[in-house]
Design a protein around this motif. Sequence first.
Motif, mmCIF file in Angstrom:
data_model
loop_
_atom_site.group_PDB
_atom_site.id
_atom_site.type_symbol
_atom_site.label_atom_id
_atom_site.label_comp_id
_atom_site.label_asym_id
_atom_site.label_seq_id
_atom_site.Cartn_x
_atom_site.Cartn_y
_atom_site.Cartn_z
ATOM 1 N N SER A 161 41.913 48.622 44.747
ATOM 2 C CA SER A 161 42.901 47.913 45.580
ATOM 3 C C SER A 161 42.298 47.469 46.909
ATOM 4 C CB SER A 161 44.129 48.808 45.826
ATOM 5 O OG SER A 161 44.730 49.188 44.603
ATOM 6 N N ASP A 162 41.050 46.976 46.822
ATOM 7 C CA ASP A 162 40.311 46.482 47.995
ATOM 8 C C ASP A 162 40.082 47.563 49.048
ATOM 9 O OD1 ASP A 162 39.782 43.857 47.165
ATOM 10 O OD2 ASP A 162 41.813 43.235 47.702
ATOM 11 N N LYS A 163 40.074 48.814 48.628
ATOM 12 C CA LYS A 163 39.818 49.919 49.550
ATOM 13 C C LYS A 163 38.578 50.700 49.116
ATOM 14 C CE LYS A 163 44.527 50.553 51.295
ATOM 15 N NZ LYS A 163 44.169 50.031 52.619
ATOM 16 N N LEU A 164 37.521 49.984 48.807
ATOM 17 C CA LEU A 164 36.248 50.606 48.456
ATOM 18 C C LEU A 164 35.361 50.648 49.690
ATOM 19 C CD1 LEU A 164 34.320 51.730 46.308
ATOM 20 C CD2 LEU A 164 33.602 49.381 45.833
ATOM 21 N N ASP A 165 34.973 51.846 50.092
ATOM 22 C CA ASP A 165 34.139 52.016 51.290
ATOM 23 C C ASP A 165 32.747 51.453 51.024
ATOM 24 O OD1 ASP A 165 32.681 52.873 53.474
ATOM 25 O OD2 ASP A 165 33.447 54.932 53.439
ATOM 26 N N PRO A 166 32.321 50.412 51.766
ATOM 27 C CA PRO A 166 30.999 49.827 51.531
ATOM 28 C C PRO A 166 29.860 50.746 51.934
ATOM 29 C CG PRO A 166 31.981 48.869 53.483
ATOM 30 C CD PRO A 166 33.039 49.732 52.855
ATOM 31 N N GLU A 167 30.179 51.809 52.674
ATOM 32 C CA GLU A 167 29.164 52.773 53.089
ATOM 33 C C GLU A 167 29.502 54.167 52.576
ATOM 34 O OE1 GLU A 167 29.260 52.322 57.299
ATOM 35 O OE2 GLU A 167 28.509 50.264 57.234
ATOM 36 N N GLY A 168 30.377 54.235 51.586
ATOM 37 C CA GLY A 168 30.833 55.512 51.070
ATOM 38 C C GLY A 168 29.966 56.054 49.958
ATOM 39 N N LYS A 169 30.448 57.114 49.334
ATOM 40 C CA LYS A 169 29.636 57.806 48.339
ATOM 41 C C LYS A 169 29.662 57.137 46.964
ATOM 42 C CE LYS A 169 33.249 61.220 47.202
ATOM 43 N NZ LYS A 169 33.601 62.655 47.278
ATOM 44 N N TYR A 170 30.597 56.207 46.749
ATOM 45 C CA TYR A 170 30.682 55.546 45.459
ATOM 46 C C TYR A 170 29.938 54.219 45.471
ATOM 47 C CZ TYR A 170 34.368 58.889 44.308
ATOM 48 O OH TYR A 170 35.072 60.046 44.080
ATOM 49 N N GLY A 171 29.114 54.006 44.459
ATOM 50 C CA GLY A 171 28.404 52.753 44.297
ATOM 51 C C GLY A 171 28.822 52.056 43.019
ATOM 52 N N VAL A 172 28.759 50.726 43.022
ATOM 53 C CA VAL A 172 29.080 49.945 41.840
ATOM 54 C C VAL A 172 27.953 50.076 40.815
ATOM 55 C CG1 VAL A 172 29.545 47.631 40.946
ATOM 56 C CG2 VAL A 172 30.455 48.312 43.171
ATOM 57 N N SER A 173 28.305 50.381 39.580
ATOM 58 C CA SER A 173 27.320 50.617 38.537
ATOM 59 C C SER A 173 27.719 49.914 37.250
ATOM 60 C CB SER A 173 27.179 52.119 38.264
ATOM 61 O OG SER A 173 26.933 52.838 39.444
ATOM 62 N N THR A 174 26.787 49.849 36.312
ATOM 63 C CA THR A 174 27.087 49.285 34.999
ATOM 64 C C THR A 174 26.475 50.134 33.901
ATOM 65 O OG1 THR A 174 25.105 47.893 34.956
ATOM 66 C CG2 THR A 174 27.105 46.913 35.892
ATOM 67 N N LEU A 175 27.135 50.142 32.750
ATOM 68 C CA LEU A 175 26.564 50.689 31.527
ATOM 69 C C LEU A 175 26.293 49.493 30.627
ATOM 70 C CD1 LEU A 175 28.738 53.852 30.770
ATOM 71 C CD2 LEU A 175 26.457 53.752 31.780
ATOM 72 N N TYR A 204 25.291 41.918 20.964
ATOM 73 C CA TYR A 204 26.287 42.643 21.756
ATOM 74 C C TYR A 204 26.090 42.341 23.231
ATOM 75 C CZ TYR A 204 29.340 46.527 23.152
ATOM 76 O OH TYR A 204 30.349 47.288 23.681
ATOM 77 N N ARG A 205 27.154 41.890 23.922
ATOM 78 C CA ARG A 205 27.022 41.456 25.312
ATOM 79 C C ARG A 205 28.106 42.047 26.220
ATOM 80 N NH1 ARG A 205 22.973 40.228 23.292
ATOM 81 N NH2 ARG A 205 21.824 38.241 23.376
ATOM 82 N N GLN A 206 28.720 43.127 25.847
ATOM 83 C CA GLN A 206 29.786 43.698 26.672
ATOM 84 C C GLN A 206 29.257 44.824 27.558
ATOM 85 O OE1 GLN A 206 33.467 45.905 25.151
ATOM 86 N NE2 GLN A 206 34.310 43.858 25.579
ATOM 87 N N LEU A 207 29.661 44.798 28.817
ATOM 88 C CA LEU A 207 29.265 45.812 29.786
ATOM 89 C C LEU A 207 30.461 46.666 30.150
ATOM 90 C CD1 LEU A 207 27.494 43.464 32.378
ATOM 91 C CD2 LEU A 207 26.510 44.393 30.275
ATOM 92 N N ARG A 208 30.177 47.883 30.588
ATOM 93 C CA ARG A 208 31.184 48.721 31.236
ATOM 94 C C ARG A 208 30.847 48.748 32.721
ATOM 95 N NH1 ARG A 208 32.946 47.977 26.343
ATOM 96 N NH2 ARG A 208 34.896 49.087 25.990
ATOM 97 N N CYS A 209 31.766 48.225 33.544
ATOM 98 C CA CYS A 209 31.594 48.309 34.991
ATOM 99 C C CYS A 209 32.202 49.627 35.458
ATOM 100 C CB CYS A 209 32.318 47.152 35.686
ATOM 101 S SG CYS A 209 31.740 45.505 35.208
ATOM 102 N N GLY A 210 31.624 50.202 36.509
ATOM 103 C CA GLY A 210 32.168 51.472 36.965
ATOM 104 C C GLY A 210 31.719 51.863 38.348
ATOM 105 N N LEU A 211 32.216 52.996 38.782
ATOM 106 C CA LEU A 211 31.841 53.598 40.056
ATOM 107 C C LEU A 211 31.115 54.894 39.765
ATOM 108 C CD1 LEU A 211 35.120 53.016 42.099
ATOM 109 C CD2 LEU A 211 32.932 51.851 42.412
ATOM 110 N N GLN A 212 30.128 55.185 40.590
ATOM 111 C CA GLN A 212 29.263 56.330 40.332
ATOM 112 C C GLN A 212 28.730 56.853 41.658
ATOM 113 O OE1 GLN A 212 25.620 55.358 38.061
ATOM 114 N NE2 GLN A 212 26.209 57.022 36.698
ATOM 115 N N VAL A 213 28.611 58.150 41.750
ATOM 116 C CA VAL A 213 27.949 58.773 42.893
ATOM 117 C C VAL A 213 26.498 59.013 42.501
ATOM 118 C CG1 VAL A 213 27.882 60.746 44.463
ATOM 119 C CG2 VAL A 213 30.079 59.876 43.656
#
Length: 338
Positions: free
Chosen positions: A107-121, A132-141
């Motif tokens: 909800s647009d409340k992702l801390d740009p300097e926080g512990k969660y980073g944008v990741s992909t599988l 096969y071309r589908q990704l899983r987007c996610g958050l990861q510490v």
Amino acid sequence: MVGAFVGAFALLMLSAFTSVLAGGPLSTKRELVNAAYQANAGECLNWDKADLSDAQKVDCGAAHRFEVTGTADITAQYPKEAPFPNAEAWEKIAQEHCTQAAKTYMSDKLDPEGKYGVSTLNPDEHRWSSGYRQLRCGLQVTAPSGAALPSYGSAKTQDQSNVYDPGICVALGENNTVGDPVDCAQPHAFEIIGVVQHPEGEFLPTDKQDAIMSEKCAAIANEYTGGADLKAKGLLVTWDTRSEKSWAVGSRKANCKIGAVPQGNNLVAWKDSVRNPNGAPLTTSNPPQTTAVKPQDEPTGAPLHSDTSKPSESGKPTESGKPDKPSSSEPTTTTEKR
């Protein structure tokens, strides 16, 4: 606020940690991997093996290494004959297809300097070659090395402050940066001694945060060390501050820590712990980085980082911060983004 040492303790939102799910013939392991391929937004995944061959869905309240924020199909950009992307290409794909998914999920409340980073599988080469071309987007510490760290609870409900629990020691990395958690008997840059919770309300300017942290960290250090003479050991008390961007999304926690007196602009590694062995048990209220948690021996996949999260080539601090200086009256401060 820009960190005193660029890259120290930073886990920026645009950092992309890419994990490739294992391929191979259909088996029990493959069925577990398929569970990860089928995960939807809001579901969490965990694994122990570096190749993710044991990845499976878990309750987000339990330890997990990946929280799915959405899926992305990149067939239009990468048709069946397209070659398997290299690390640079995967980073671009993650930024283009998963950054907005994470913002929307939070909800647009992702801390740009926080512990969660944008990741992909991402699919492995075997699946890629089959179209096969589908990704899983996610958050990861992740640790600074890119190793995935366990998380507990949905990122939607967690404080995103980039902090470690008391008792954690963090290595001195390359180019004057702060590295992964290590055993305190090993050379390290800082020993985390406590976490301070700032009050709710309007953003506190750095000087006001410093005033609060100076007082609270001094008291925490005295209790943590049993009143040890840190100056005589060549050590000093320091702390982190939160930026206005982090504050705006609710990040209110900051670390108190102990480090060696820097040499010029350079951090200095030191060994062993200054914790009072007869002190009260530590309170580990900030999963996932507890005294029992260590990053994996090897990152699961290639850690990819945008230019904004790379340390400076010189390894020197930016103009906004300088290394600590010893003080006879009160502890001094650094302002690494952690």
